[in-house]
Motif scaffolding. Sequence first.
Motif, PDB file in Angstrom:
ATOM      1  N   LYS A   1       0.829  -1.204   0.000  1.00  0.00           N
ATOM      2  CA  LYS A   1       0.000   0.000   0.000  1.00  0.00           C
ATOM      3  C   LYS A   1       0.863   1.254   0.000  1.00  0.00           C
ATOM      4  CE  LYS A   1      -3.603   2.350   2.670  1.00  0.00           C
ATOM      5  NZ  LYS A   1      -4.420   2.331   3.910  1.00  0.00           N
ATOM      6  N   LYS A   2       1.914   1.225   0.811  1.00  0.00           N
ATOM      7  CA  LYS A   2       2.806   2.387   0.880  1.00  0.00           C
ATOM      8  C   LYS A   2       3.511   2.606  -0.453  1.00  0.00           C
ATOM      9  CE  LYS A   2       6.092   4.516   4.024  1.00  0.00           C
ATOM     10  NZ  LYS A   2       6.866   4.347   5.285  1.00  0.00           N
ATOM     11  N   ILE A   3       3.892   1.512  -1.105  1.00  0.00           N
ATOM     12  CA  ILE A   3       4.558   1.623  -2.417  1.00  0.00           C
ATOM     13  C   ILE A   3       3.614   2.215  -3.440  1.00  0.00           C
ATOM     14  CG2 ILE A   3       5.423   0.239  -4.358  1.00  0.00           C
ATOM     15  CD1 ILE A   3       6.765  -1.578  -2.257  1.00  0.00           C
ATOM     16  N   ARG A   4       2.337   1.761  -3.418  1.00  0.00           N
ATOM     17  CA  ARG A   4       1.362   2.320  -4.361  1.00  0.00           C
ATOM     18  C   ARG A   4       1.177   3.831  -4.128  1.00  0.00           C
ATOM     19  NH1 ARG A   4      -1.386  -2.603  -3.423  1.00  0.00           N
ATOM     20  NH2 ARG A   4      -2.735  -1.611  -1.858  1.00  0.00           N
ATOM     21  N   GLU A   5       1.142   4.218  -2.844  1.00  0.00           N
ATOM     22  CA  GLU A   5       0.987   5.643  -2.535  1.00  0.00           C
ATOM     23  C   GLU A   5       2.180   6.446  -3.051  1.00  0.00           C
ATOM     24  OE1 GLU A   5       0.496   5.664   1.654  1.00  0.00           O
ATOM     25  OE2 GLU A   5      -1.635   5.070   1.606  1.00  0.00           O
ATOM     26  N   ILE A   6       3.387   5.898  -2.862  1.00  0.00           N
ATOM     27  CA  ILE A   6       4.594   6.599  -3.341  1.00  0.00           C
ATOM     28  C   ILE A   6       4.579   6.670  -4.865  1.00  0.00           C
ATOM     29  CG2 ILE A   6       7.105   6.518  -3.445  1.00  0.00           C
ATOM     30  CD1 ILE A   6       7.064   5.211  -0.675  1.00  0.00           C
ATOM     31  N   GLU A   7       4.173   5.566  -5.521  1.00  0.00           N
ATOM     32  CA  GLU A   7       4.100   5.561  -6.987  1.00  0.00           C
ATOM     33  C   GLU A   7       3.116   6.619  -7.495  1.00  0.00           C
ATOM     34  OE1 GLU A   7       5.154   0.855  -7.915  1.00  0.00           O
ATOM     35  OE2 GLU A   7       3.077   1.536  -7.762  1.00  0.00           O
ATOM     36  N   ILE A   8       1.977   6.737  -6.788  1.00  0.00           N
ATOM     37  CA  ILE A   8       0.997   7.759  -7.189  1.00  0.00           C
ATOM     38  C   ILE A   8       1.584   9.157  -6.992  1.00  0.00           C
ATOM     39  CG2 ILE A   8      -1.223   8.787  -6.577  1.00  0.00           C
ATOM     40  CD1 ILE A   8      -2.197   5.956  -5.889  1.00  0.00           C
ATOM     41  N   GLU A   9       2.287   9.351  -5.859  1.00  0.00           N
ATOM     42  CA  GLU A   9       2.915  10.648  -5.617  1.00  0.00           C
ATOM     43  C   GLU A   9       3.938  10.964  -6.702  1.00  0.00           C
ATOM     44  OE1 GLU A   9       4.515  11.020  -1.715  1.00  0.00           O
ATOM     45  OE2 GLU A   9       2.710  10.272  -0.735  1.00  0.00           O
ATOM     46  N   ILE A  10       4.734   9.948  -7.080  1.00  0.00           N
ATOM     47  CA  ILE A  10       5.744  10.175  -8.124  1.00  0.00           C
ATOM     48  C   ILE A  10       5.077  10.489  -9.457  1.00  0.00           C
ATOM     49  CG2 ILE A  10       7.515   9.008  -9.498  1.00  0.00           C
ATOM     50  CD1 ILE A  10       8.342   7.532  -6.940  1.00  0.00           C
ATOM     51  N   GLU A  11       3.971   9.745  -9.743  1.00  0.00           N
ATOM     52  CA  GLU A  11       3.251  10.008 -10.986  1.00  0.00           C
ATOM     53  C   GLU A  11       2.707  11.436 -11.016  1.00  0.00           C
ATOM     54  OE1 GLU A  11      -0.536   8.190 -13.517  1.00  0.00           O
ATOM     55  OE2 GLU A  11       0.153   7.226 -11.676  1.00  0.00           O
ATOM     56  N   LYS A  12       2.164  11.872  -9.871  1.00  0.00           N
ATOM     57  CA  LYS A  12       1.661  13.251  -9.803  1.00  0.00           C
ATOM     58  C   LYS A  12       2.798  14.254  -9.939  1.00  0.00           C
ATOM     59  CE  LYS A  12      -2.447  12.300  -7.008  1.00  0.00           C
ATOM     60  NZ  LYS A  12      -3.126  12.519  -5.710  1.00  0.00           N
ATOM     61  N   LEU A  13       3.927  13.932  -9.304  1.00  0.00           N
ATOM     62  CA  LEU A  13       5.069  14.841  -9.424  1.00  0.00           C
ATOM     63  C   LEU A  13       5.530  14.963 -10.871  1.00  0.00           C
ATOM     64  CD1 LEU A  13       7.195  13.878  -6.274  1.00  0.00           C
ATOM     65  CD2 LEU A  13       5.949  16.004  -6.664  1.00  0.00           C
ATOM     66  N   TYR A  14       5.577  13.808 -11.557  1.00  0.00           N
ATOM     67  CA  TYR A  14       5.967  13.843 -12.971  1.00  0.00           C
ATOM     68  C   TYR A  14       4.955  14.643 -13.800  1.00  0.00           C
ATOM     69  CZ  TYR A  14      10.055  10.800 -13.040  1.00  0.00           C
ATOM     70  OH  TYR A  14      11.313  10.283 -12.884  1.00  0.00           O
ATOM     71  N   GLU A  15       3.654  14.428 -13.447  1.00  0.00           N
ATOM     72  CA  GLU A  15       2.627  15.188 -14.175  1.00  0.00           C
ATOM     73  C   GLU A  15       2.812  16.683 -13.955  1.00  0.00           C
ATOM     74  OE1 GLU A  15      -1.116  13.777 -12.909  1.00  0.00           O
ATOM     75  OE2 GLU A  15      -1.021  11.888 -14.035  1.00  0.00           O
ATOM     76  N   LYS A  16       3.004  17.054 -12.674  1.00  0.00           N
ATOM     77  CA  LYS A  16       3.218  18.472 -12.386  1.00  0.00           C
ATOM     78  C   LYS A  16       4.497  18.976 -13.041  1.00  0.00           C
ATOM     79  CE  LYS A  16       0.725  18.476  -7.993  1.00  0.00           C
ATOM     80  NZ  LYS A  16       0.823  18.664  -6.528  1.00  0.00           N
ATOM     81  N   HIS A  17       5.516  18.100 -13.042  1.00  0.00           N
ATOM     82  CA  HIS A  17       6.799  18.478 -13.635  1.00  0.00           C
ATOM     83  C   HIS A  17       6.683  18.659 -15.151  1.00  0.00           C
ATOM     84  CE1 HIS A  17      11.137  18.817 -13.853  1.00  0.00           C
ATOM     85  NE2 HIS A  17      11.150  17.908 -14.813  1.00  0.00           N
ATOM     86  N   ASN A  18       5.886  17.747 -15.758  1.00  0.00           N
ATOM     87  CA  ASN A  18       5.782  17.751 -17.225  1.00  0.00           C
ATOM     88  C   ASN A  18       4.728  18.711 -17.748  1.00  0.00           C
ATOM     89  OD1 ASN A  18       7.783  15.778 -17.423  1.00  0.00           O
ATOM     90  ND2 ASN A  18       6.294  14.108 -17.240  1.00  0.00           N
TER      91      ASN A  18
END
Length: 663
Positions: free
Chosen positions: A466-483
């Motif tokens: 669950k924690k890994i999924r949350e981190i993956e979602i955070e990273i995906e959002k960060l990439y989205e915000k970054h991109n």
Amino acid sequence: MKFRKFTIENYKSFQFPTDILFPDSENGKSIFLIGGMNGAGKTAIMEGINFCLYGGKVEEIFRSINRKSLALGNASVSFELEIEMDDASPLIVRRSWSAGVIDKPKVKDFEERLVVVRDGKRVSVQNKQMWQDFIRATIPPGITQFFFFDGEKIQEIAADDHSEVRLKSSLEAALGIEYINKLSSDLLYLKQEERKGFVEISDEDLEFKESELKLQRSKITRLNKERDEVRDDLESFKTQNEEAKKRFQANFNVEPESRDAIRQIEKRRVQVANRLGQVENEIRILCEKDLPYSLLGGLFSGIRKQIECERESAQGEAIKENAADLAKRIVRVVEEPEPIYIERLSAEKMAELEKRISSLLREGDSRSSIKKILNISDRDAAKILQQMDELECSDIFLLQPLLEEKKELGVEVKKIESSLQSGVSSDSEKDIFEQLQSEIEGCTTQIGRKTEQLRILEEDILSYEKKIREIEIEIEKLYEKHNVSKVKADFISECDAIAGLLNQFVIRMRKNKVHLLQEKTFEMYKLLSTKSGLIKDITIDDKSFEIRILDRNGQEIKKSGLSAGEKEVFALALLWGLAQTSELKLPIIIDTPLSRLDSTHRDNIIRNYFPNAGEQVIILSTDTEIDNNYYRTLQSHLSGAASLVFNQKQEITTIKNGYFWEV
């Protein structure tokens, strides 16, 4: 769009359902004339159409319920409008208010109900708001003021010397600029929302989250490996346990029991043996203490009887020995403290009575003369009786249940000892028995431990996943915000560009429509005004909306300098110009438009305004506004006429075909 029928019920003087039909003329245009004296219900029809389309304040409608119906308990009002749309499809709007069947209804009891029937199909009541929005979009309430108006509206516009604000809002309503402004507001809101989420994301933020994700994945890899090892151990112990059980079955031909089960059996054996010793001790105590005496229990009744007889005999002997004294005391009782008889006894008779009583007492009761066997004192007799009572109530009578319990406990002890020794006869067999029992018990313990360990590991793995999924979602959002930072910036820029285009569109449209408005207003004003030859032009500023009336010399004529009739004609021309500028094909409904005009202006309106006001014109008039002469002038343009007849006595309005003198 044309109105085909309007039904009004229980509103003001319309007590019963009243239908008003609006037929077409042969050329497709129609002027329908409704005549009515003041108070007959002309204004009620205008109000009813507005209420039917847009609803209204409950308090206002409740106050307008027909008084006679309300007195009878009918607290309801209903309107129905049948409309032919531009594509010739039918639309029926039915709106009603009712308080239900209650005594003394109040405003708070009033409930509104809207029914829309389109193309012959009734729309669900659940879609009330959707269809209300549809009605408002089809017939915008901000525009109907140019199509549905009365003499008071004309006079209000005519009396307004500074009409710029009113004209601006009216024109924007006619052009639908309010919707464009709403779109601009929505764009501004979207832009502000985008700016709220516009956060710059650095490469260091992404690297930190990536390293955190890598760490969590390494942990879950280790936990998965540990879980696999525990699963293998668990399966191994389960296999060993099954094999040990099979060997036990083969050696002793019974199902193996765990050491705990054997301990429980042994514990039960000790408990039963201890209880057996207690029962035997209780039996021994009873036998030593009370048993010898209790064996004489059958003689207790004879002894009691003998004691009672000897007691009675002793009492009789005592009476005989004291007979003389008792006789004297009895004789004295006859005279003292008061004589029992009226006649006192003489001394001789008293002596004779004493003698006889004494002789009687000395003789005594022959039954009391028995042979004394026990010959014991009263004290000893009481002690013997008490002892016999105690023996009869003692625990000696529990001896039988204790003997039965002893027998049952002995049987249970033998049964338990037999089960413990079942199948085991020699020392070697006992060793094998103990070894297999120990092995089975050890395997069972390990199975329990490994199962619990496996459960904890699986919970930890789920938590890490669950924690890994949350981190993956955070990273995906960060990439989205970054991109998408550039995308957001482009979107904000596009919002600004669209808002600018909308603003330019409104400016240009307003300019073009203001030009069209002044043309149409001047066109109608020339047809209606008696001073049209003196006026060269009417101009409206597209920014300030200031209206200027220019004479033939280009000089401005102040609106305040016009007569009251000219002001009303100008107001009517302006309303017509606004309706034409909106380019909506709505029916025109006019209530008492000629009441304050002179005959010349009336002639112009009858001849030039009504025939050109729109595709469908509904005129509500008194007999003094459109009289016999004006009626003949309009007759060739009329598609029909009706009259409102108000019964003063019953306070009810009915409608009849034909104008006043045609009824």
